[in-house]
Design a protein around this motif. Sequence first.
Motif, PDB file in Angstrom:
ATOM      1  N   GLN A  68      26.047 -27.524  35.154  1.00 37.87           N
ATOM      2  CA  GLN A  68      24.971 -27.368  36.131  1.00 37.87           C
ATOM      3  C   GLN A  68      24.600 -28.694  36.790  1.00 37.87           C
ATOM      4  OE1 GLN A  68      22.387 -25.193  33.278  1.00 37.87           O
ATOM      5  NE2 GLN A  68      22.090 -23.718  34.912  1.00 37.87           N
ATOM      6  N   ARG A  69      25.022 -29.793  36.152  1.00 34.46           N
ATOM      7  CA  ARG A  69      24.710 -31.131  36.672  1.00 34.46           C
ATOM      8  C   ARG A  69      25.990 -31.946  36.861  1.00 34.46           C
ATOM      9  NH1 ARG A  69      21.293 -28.989  33.332  1.00 34.46           N
ATOM     10  NH2 ARG A  69      19.033 -29.113  33.659  1.00 34.46           N
ATOM     11  N   ALA A  70      27.049 -31.266  37.250  1.00 32.82           N
ATOM     12  CA  ALA A  70      28.354 -31.925  37.419  1.00 32.82           C
ATOM     13  C   ALA A  70      28.243 -33.110  38.367  1.00 32.82           C
ATOM     14  CB  ALA A  70      29.369 -30.921  37.946  1.00 32.82           C
ATOM     15  N   GLY A  71      28.871 -34.218  37.966  1.00 33.96           N
ATOM     16  CA  GLY A  71      28.853 -35.428  38.780  1.00 33.96           C
ATOM     17  C   GLY A  71      27.666 -36.327  38.540  1.00 33.96           C
ATOM     18  N   ARG A  72      26.691 -35.842  37.782  1.00 33.89           N
ATOM     19  CA  ARG A  72      25.498 -36.644  37.496  1.00 33.89           C
ATOM     20  C   ARG A  72      25.625 -37.262  36.110  1.00 33.89           C
ATOM     21  NH1 ARG A  72      19.524 -34.022  36.472  1.00 33.89           N
ATOM     22  NH2 ARG A  72      18.669 -35.749  35.252  1.00 33.89           N
ATOM     23  N   VAL A  73      25.429 -38.564  36.024  1.00 32.25           N
ATOM     24  CA  VAL A  73      25.496 -39.240  34.729  1.00 32.25           C
ATOM     25  C   VAL A  73      24.224 -38.941  33.943  1.00 32.25           C
ATOM     26  CG1 VAL A  73      25.702 -41.441  33.526  1.00 32.25           C
ATOM     27  CG2 VAL A  73      26.941 -41.065  35.676  1.00 32.25           C
ATOM     28  N   LEU A  74      24.384 -38.463  32.722  1.00 38.34           N
ATOM     29  CA  LEU A  74      23.252 -38.135  31.858  1.00 38.34           C
ATOM     30  C   LEU A  74      23.241 -39.081  30.659  1.00 38.34           C
ATOM     31  CD1 LEU A  74      23.597 -34.237  31.778  1.00 38.34           C
ATOM     32  CD2 LEU A  74      21.963 -35.571  33.120  1.00 38.34           C
ATOM     33  N   SER A  75      22.105 -39.688  30.419  1.00 38.87           N
ATOM     34  CA  SER A  75      21.981 -40.533  29.234  1.00 38.87           C
ATOM     35  C   SER A  75      21.855 -39.644  27.998  1.00 38.87           C
ATOM     36  CB  SER A  75      20.749 -41.432  29.342  1.00 38.87           C
ATOM     37  OG  SER A  75      19.558 -40.656  29.240  1.00 38.87           O
ATOM     38  N   ARG A  76      22.049 -40.230  26.827  1.00 38.77           N
ATOM     39  CA  ARG A  76      21.883 -39.464  25.596  1.00 38.77           C
ATOM     40  C   ARG A  76      20.458 -38.934  25.473  1.00 38.77           C
ATOM     41  NH1 ARG A  76      25.590 -43.241  24.931  1.00 38.77           N
ATOM     42  NH2 ARG A  76      27.491 -42.797  23.736  1.00 38.77           N
ATOM     43  N   ASP A  77      19.475 -39.754  25.882  1.00 34.06           N
ATOM     44  CA  ASP A  77      18.082 -39.310  25.814  1.00 34.06           C
ATOM     45  C   ASP A  77      17.852 -38.098  26.715  1.00 34.06           C
ATOM     46  OD1 ASP A  77      17.368 -41.243  24.008  1.00 34.06           O
ATOM     47  OD2 ASP A  77      16.572 -42.633  25.508  1.00 34.06           O
ATOM     48  N   GLU A  78      18.442 -38.110  27.921  1.00 35.20           N
ATOM     49  CA  GLU A  78      18.278 -36.963  28.825  1.00 35.20           C
ATOM     50  C   GLU A  78      18.904 -35.715  28.219  1.00 35.20           C
ATOM     51  OE1 GLU A  78      18.407 -37.947  33.403  1.00 35.20           O
ATOM     52  OE2 GLU A  78      19.938 -39.124  32.365  1.00 35.20           O
ATOM     53  N   ILE A  79      20.087 -35.875  27.619  1.00 36.90           N
ATOM     54  CA  ILE A  79      20.754 -34.724  27.000  1.00 36.90           C
ATOM     55  C   ILE A  79      19.911 -34.180  25.855  1.00 36.90           C
ATOM     56  CG2 ILE A  79      22.781 -33.988  25.685  1.00 36.90           C
ATOM     57  CD1 ILE A  79      24.415 -35.988  27.355  1.00 36.90           C
ATOM     58  N   MET A  80      19.355 -35.072  25.040  1.00 32.05           N
ATOM     59  CA  MET A  80      18.493 -34.641  23.943  1.00 32.05           C
ATOM     60  C   MET A  80      17.301 -33.851  24.468  1.00 32.05           C
ATOM     61  SD  MET A  80      18.394 -38.100  21.625  1.00 32.05           S
ATOM     62  CE  MET A  80      19.889 -38.813  20.928  1.00 32.05           C
ATOM     63  N   PHE A 118      29.904 -34.984  33.618  1.00 32.12           N
ATOM     64  CA  PHE A 118      30.908 -33.916  33.762  1.00 32.12           C
ATOM     65  C   PHE A 118      31.674 -34.189  35.048  1.00 32.12           C
ATOM     66  CE2 PHE A 118      32.708 -29.786  34.731  1.00 32.12           C
ATOM     67  CZ  PHE A 118      33.160 -29.380  33.475  1.00 32.12           C
ATOM     68  N   ALA A 119      32.984 -34.490  34.909  1.00 32.57           N
ATOM     69  CA  ALA A 119      33.791 -34.909  36.051  1.00 32.57           C
ATOM     70  C   ALA A 119      34.642 -33.766  36.624  1.00 32.57           C
ATOM     71  CB  ALA A 119      34.703 -36.061  35.646  1.00 32.57           C
ATOM     72  N   GLY A 120      34.537 -32.583  36.036  1.00 35.48           N
ATOM     73  CA  GLY A 120      35.292 -31.454  36.564  1.00 35.48           C
ATOM     74  C   GLY A 120      34.699 -30.947  37.870  1.00 35.48           C
ATOM     75  N   SER A 121      35.477 -30.174  38.618  1.00 38.66           N
ATOM     76  CA  SER A 121      35.023 -29.652  39.912  1.00 38.66           C
ATOM     77  C   SER A 121      34.248 -28.355  39.684  1.00 38.66           C
ATOM     78  CB  SER A 121      36.213 -29.399  40.833  1.00 38.66           C
ATOM     79  OG  SER A 121      37.164 -28.560  40.200  1.00 38.66           O
ATOM     80  N   ALA A 122      33.042 -28.468  39.110  1.00 36.60           N
ATOM     81  CA  ALA A 122      32.236 -27.295  38.778  1.00 36.60           C
ATOM     82  C   ALA A 122      31.532 -26.740  40.005  1.00 36.60           C
ATOM     83  CB  ALA A 122      31.197 -27.660  37.706  1.00 36.60           C
ATOM     84  N   LYS A 123      31.489 -25.414  40.107  1.00 38.38           N
ATOM     85  CA  LYS A 123      30.790 -24.753  41.220  1.00 38.38           C
ATOM     86  C   LYS A 123      30.324 -23.379  40.763  1.00 38.38           C
ATOM     87  CE  LYS A 123      35.095 -22.923  43.154  1.00 38.38           C
ATOM     88  NZ  LYS A 123      35.969 -22.851  44.362  1.00 38.38           N
ATOM     89  N   LYS A 124      29.271 -22.885  41.431  1.00 36.40           N
ATOM     90  CA  LYS A 124      28.782 -21.540  41.132  1.00 36.40           C
ATOM     91  C   LYS A 124      29.789 -20.516  41.622  1.00 36.40           C
ATOM     92  CE  LYS A 124      23.881 -22.723  41.554  1.00 36.40           C
ATOM     93  NZ  LYS A 124      22.647 -22.464  42.339  1.00 36.40           N
ATOM     94  N   LEU A 125      29.934 -19.444  40.874  1.00 35.56           N
ATOM     95  CA  LEU A 125      30.866 -18.378  41.250  1.00 35.56           C
ATOM     96  C   LEU A 125      30.092 -17.163  41.783  1.00 35.56           C
ATOM     97  CD1 LEU A 125      33.282 -18.507  38.181  1.00 35.56           C
ATOM     98  CD2 LEU A 125      33.568 -19.605  40.415  1.00 35.56           C
TER      99      LEU A 125
END
Length: 244
Positions: free
Chosen positions: A179-191, A237-244
Amino acid sequence: MSAAERQTILIVDDEPEVRTLLRTGLEGEGFSVLEASDGSQALTLIERVPISLVTLDLKLGGEDGLKVARELRVVKNVPIIMITGKSDAIDRVVGLELGADDYIPKPFLMREVIARVRAVLRRYEAGNAPASGATSEDEECYGFDGWKVDLLRREVRDPSGELRDLTTAEFNLLALLVQRAGRVLSRDEIMDLLKGHDWTPMDRSIDALVARLRKKLEPDSERPTLVKTVRGVGYVFAGSAKKL
Protein backbone atom coordinates in the motif's frame (compact mmCIF):
# COMPACT_ATOMS: atom_id res chain seq x y z
CA MET A 1 -19.09 -9.44 27.45
CA SER A 2 -21.94 -11.53 26.05
CA ALA A 3 -21.49 -15.13 24.93
CA ALA A 4 -21.92 -14.01 21.31
CA GLU A 5 -19.10 -11.46 21.67
CA ARG A 6 -16.65 -13.76 23.41
CA GLN A 7 -13.57 -14.70 21.42
CA THR A 8 -12.70 -18.38 21.39
CA ILE A 9 -9.16 -19.55 22.19
CA LEU A 10 -8.08 -23.08 21.26
CA ILE A 11 -5.45 -24.53 23.61
CA VAL A 12 -3.40 -27.31 21.99
CA ASP A 13 -1.16 -29.03 24.54
CA ASP A 14 -0.58 -32.65 25.54
CA GLU A 15 -0.19 -31.75 29.23
CA PRO A 16 -3.56 -31.62 31.05
CA GLU A 17 -2.09 -29.41 33.80
CA VAL A 18 -0.98 -26.78 31.28
CA ARG A 19 -4.36 -26.85 29.54
CA THR A 20 -6.13 -26.40 32.88
CA LEU A 21 -3.88 -23.48 33.84
CA LEU A 22 -4.44 -21.72 30.52
CA ARG A 23 -8.17 -22.42 30.52
CA THR A 24 -8.61 -21.02 34.02
CA GLY A 25 -6.68 -17.85 33.24
CA LEU A 26 -8.27 -17.19 29.85
CA GLU A 27 -11.82 -17.89 31.01
CA GLY A 28 -11.21 -15.54 33.91
CA GLU A 29 -10.55 -12.79 31.35
CA GLY A 30 -13.81 -13.46 29.50
CA PHE A 31 -12.55 -15.71 26.70
CA SER A 32 -14.30 -18.89 25.62
CA VAL A 33 -11.83 -21.80 25.68
CA LEU A 34 -11.57 -25.12 23.86
CA GLU A 35 -8.90 -27.77 24.43
CA ALA A 36 -7.09 -30.29 22.23
CA SER A 37 -4.37 -32.71 23.30
CA ASP A 38 -3.01 -33.37 19.80
CA GLY A 39 -3.02 -32.11 16.24
CA SER A 40 -5.88 -34.33 15.11
CA GLN A 41 -8.23 -32.99 17.78
CA ALA A 42 -7.14 -29.43 17.00
CA LEU A 43 -7.90 -29.84 13.28
CA THR A 44 -11.33 -31.28 14.04
CA LEU A 45 -12.20 -28.35 16.30
CA ILE A 46 -10.91 -25.62 13.98
CA GLU A 47 -13.00 -27.06 11.13
CA ARG A 48 -16.17 -27.03 13.24
CA VAL A 49 -15.89 -23.98 15.50
CA PRO A 50 -14.96 -20.33 14.82
CA ILE A 51 -11.56 -19.99 16.53
CA SER A 52 -10.07 -16.56 17.25
CA LEU A 53 -6.57 -17.67 18.29
CA VAL A 54 -4.60 -20.85 18.98
CA THR A 55 -2.01 -21.46 21.69
CA LEU A 56 0.09 -24.37 20.48
CA ASP A 57 2.74 -26.40 22.29
CA LEU A 58 5.84 -26.70 20.12
CA LYS A 59 6.25 -30.33 21.17
CA LEU A 60 3.02 -32.32 21.35
CA GLY A 61 4.34 -35.62 22.64
CA GLY A 62 5.78 -37.11 19.46
CA GLU A 63 4.21 -34.53 17.14
CA ASP A 64 5.94 -31.56 15.53
CA GLY A 65 4.11 -28.40 16.60
CA LEU A 66 5.26 -26.55 13.48
CA LYS A 67 3.70 -29.23 11.27
CA VAL A 68 0.47 -28.92 13.24
CA ALA A 69 0.57 -25.12 12.83
CA ARG A 70 0.91 -25.45 9.05
CA GLU A 71 -1.99 -27.92 8.94
CA LEU A 72 -4.19 -25.59 11.01
CA ARG A 73 -3.50 -22.67 8.68
CA VAL A 74 -4.53 -24.72 5.66
CA VAL A 75 -7.99 -24.83 7.23
CA LYS A 76 -8.05 -21.26 8.58
CA ASN A 77 -5.67 -18.31 8.68
CA VAL A 78 -5.77 -18.08 12.46
CA PRO A 79 -3.18 -16.35 14.68
CA ILE A 80 -1.00 -18.82 16.57
CA ILE A 81 1.00 -18.28 19.76
CA MET A 82 3.61 -21.02 20.16
CA ILE A 83 4.34 -22.25 23.68
CA THR A 84 7.83 -23.72 24.08
CA GLY A 85 9.62 -25.62 26.80
CA LYS A 86 12.66 -24.06 28.41
CA SER A 87 14.80 -26.97 27.18
CA ASP A 88 13.96 -26.07 23.56
CA ALA A 89 16.59 -23.31 23.81
CA ILE A 90 14.71 -21.02 21.45
CA ASP A 91 14.89 -17.25 21.73
CA ARG A 92 12.24 -14.75 20.74
CA VAL A 93 13.50 -13.96 17.26
CA VAL A 94 13.98 -17.61 16.31
CA GLY A 95 10.52 -18.39 17.69
CA LEU A 96 8.94 -15.80 15.43
CA GLU A 97 10.94 -17.07 12.45
CA LEU A 98 9.40 -20.50 12.95
CA GLY A 99 6.08 -19.14 11.73
CA ALA A 100 4.22 -18.30 14.94
CA ASP A 101 2.69 -14.87 15.46
CA ASP A 102 4.31 -14.84 18.91
CA TYR A 103 5.76 -17.32 21.36
CA ILE A 104 5.81 -17.85 25.10
CA PRO A 105 8.44 -19.94 26.92
CA LYS A 106 7.55 -22.34 29.73
CA PRO A 107 7.29 -21.77 32.63
CA PHE A 108 5.11 -18.74 31.98
CA LEU A 109 3.21 -16.17 34.00
CA MET A 110 -0.50 -16.11 33.25
CA ARG A 111 -0.57 -12.31 33.07
CA GLU A 112 2.04 -12.46 30.31
CA VAL A 113 -0.06 -15.00 28.39
CA ILE A 114 -3.11 -12.74 28.65
CA ALA A 115 -1.14 -9.70 27.51
CA ARG A 116 0.31 -11.53 24.50
CA VAL A 117 -3.04 -13.05 23.53
CA ARG A 118 -4.68 -9.62 23.58
CA ALA A 119 -1.75 -8.07 21.65
CA VAL A 120 -1.89 -10.67 18.86
CA LEU A 121 -5.69 -10.39 18.61
CA ARG A 122 -5.43 -6.58 18.35
CA ARG A 123 -2.76 -6.85 15.68
CA TYR A 124 -4.84 -9.35 13.70
CA GLU A 125 -7.98 -7.21 13.96
CA ALA A 126 -6.03 -4.10 12.91
CA GLY A 127 -4.77 -5.96 9.85
CA ASN A 128 -8.31 -6.95 8.91
CA ALA A 129 -9.70 -3.42 9.24
CA PRO A 130 -9.91 -1.23 6.09
CA ALA A 131 -7.46 1.67 5.97
CA SER A 132 -8.83 4.94 7.39
CA GLY A 133 -10.84 6.87 4.82
CA ALA A 134 -10.77 4.01 2.32
CA THR A 135 -13.64 1.82 1.21
CA SER A 136 -13.25 -1.92 1.12
CA GLU A 137 -13.82 -1.88 -2.65
CA ASP A 138 -10.93 0.39 -3.59
CA GLU A 139 -8.54 -1.29 -1.15
CA GLU A 140 -9.45 -4.90 -1.92
CA CYS A 141 -6.58 -6.17 -4.09
CA TYR A 142 -3.04 -5.19 -5.02
CA GLY A 143 -0.79 -6.75 -7.62
CA PHE A 144 2.97 -6.74 -8.15
CA ASP A 145 5.22 -8.71 -10.49
CA GLY A 146 2.51 -11.31 -11.10
CA TRP A 147 1.61 -11.63 -7.39
CA LYS A 148 -1.87 -10.81 -6.04
CA VAL A 149 -2.66 -9.65 -2.49
CA ASP A 150 -6.34 -9.80 -1.52
CA LEU A 151 -6.78 -7.65 1.58
CA LEU A 152 -10.35 -8.70 2.32
CA ARG A 153 -9.78 -12.44 1.98
CA ARG A 154 -6.29 -12.10 3.42
CA GLU A 155 -4.91 -14.25 0.62
CA VAL A 156 -1.66 -14.05 -1.32
CA ARG A 157 -1.22 -15.80 -4.66
CA ASP A 158 2.09 -16.18 -6.47
CA PRO A 159 2.53 -15.62 -10.23
CA SER A 160 1.44 -19.22 -10.91
CA GLY A 161 -1.82 -18.61 -9.04
CA GLU A 162 -0.88 -20.79 -6.07
CA LEU A 163 -1.91 -19.67 -2.59
CA ARG A 164 1.08 -18.84 -0.40
CA ASP A 165 0.96 -19.51 3.33
CA LEU A 166 1.77 -16.35 5.28
CA THR A 167 1.41 -15.88 9.02
CA THR A 168 -0.81 -13.07 10.28
CA ALA A 169 2.22 -10.86 10.96
CA GLU A 170 3.75 -11.59 7.54
CA PHE A 171 0.49 -10.76 5.74
CA ASN A 172 0.03 -7.54 7.70
CA LEU A 173 3.58 -6.46 6.85
CA LEU A 174 3.15 -7.26 3.16
CA ALA A 175 -0.17 -5.38 3.08
CA LEU A 176 1.27 -2.20 4.55
CA LEU A 177 4.31 -2.39 2.24
CA VAL A 178 2.37 -2.80 -1.01
CA GLN A 179 0.00 0.00 0.00
CA ARG A 180 3.05 2.24 0.42
CA ALA A 181 5.19 0.95 -2.45
CA GLY A 182 8.18 3.17 -3.18
CA ARG A 183 8.03 4.86 0.22
CA VAL A 184 10.88 4.22 2.64
CA LEU A 185 9.54 3.13 6.03
CA SER A 186 11.63 3.24 9.17
CA ARG A 187 11.42 0.39 11.67
CA ASP A 188 9.57 2.71 14.06
CA GLU A 189 6.97 3.52 11.37
CA ILE A 190 6.49 -0.19 10.63
CA MET A 191 6.07 -0.92 14.34
CA ASP A 192 3.47 1.85 14.65
CA LEU A 193 1.59 0.70 11.55
CA LEU A 194 1.50 -2.95 12.60
CA LYS A 195 0.19 -1.93 16.04
CA GLY A 196 -0.75 -4.13 18.93
CA HIS A 197 2.74 -5.24 19.96
CA ASP A 198 4.89 -4.18 22.88
CA TRP A 199 8.00 -3.13 20.98
CA THR A 200 11.27 -2.25 22.71
CA PRO A 201 14.32 -0.31 21.44
CA MET A 202 16.34 -3.55 21.15
CA ASP A 203 13.50 -5.48 19.47
CA ARG A 204 14.72 -7.32 16.34
CA SER A 205 11.29 -8.68 15.48
CA ILE A 206 10.81 -6.32 12.51
CA ASP A 207 14.08 -7.50 10.94
CA ALA A 208 13.12 -11.13 11.60
CA LEU A 209 9.67 -10.54 10.13
CA VAL A 210 11.13 -8.95 6.98
CA ALA A 211 13.55 -11.88 6.64
CA ARG A 212 10.67 -14.37 6.86
CA LEU A 213 8.61 -12.47 4.30
CA ARG A 214 11.55 -12.28 1.89
CA LYS A 215 11.99 -16.06 2.04
CA LYS A 216 8.39 -16.46 0.89
CA LEU A 217 8.42 -13.76 -1.83
CA GLU A 218 11.92 -13.36 -3.20
CA PRO A 219 13.57 -15.75 -5.69
CA ASP A 220 16.79 -15.11 -3.74
CA SER A 221 16.14 -13.80 -0.23
CA GLU A 222 19.83 -12.92 0.14
CA ARG A 223 19.54 -10.54 -2.84
CA PRO A 224 16.04 -9.12 -2.45
CA THR A 225 14.44 -7.19 -5.29
CA LEU A 226 11.01 -6.59 -3.72
CA VAL A 227 11.56 -5.71 -0.06
CA LYS A 228 14.82 -3.76 -0.03
CA THR A 229 16.85 -2.50 2.90
CA VAL A 230 17.62 1.22 3.00
CA ARG A 231 20.76 1.29 5.11
CA GLY A 232 20.41 3.30 8.29
CA VAL A 233 16.71 3.99 7.67
CA GLY A 234 14.51 0.96 7.21
CA TYR A 235 12.80 -0.82 4.32
CA VAL A 236 11.09 0.00 1.03
CA PHE A 237 8.83 -2.07 -1.22
CA ALA A 238 10.48 -1.80 -4.64
CA GLY A 239 8.02 -3.93 -6.61
CA SER A 240 5.62 -2.38 -9.13
CA ALA A 241 2.58 -2.57 -6.82
CA LYS A 242 -0.79 -1.26 -8.02
CA LYS A 243 -4.46 -1.61 -7.14
CA LEU A 244 -6.33 -4.22 -9.16
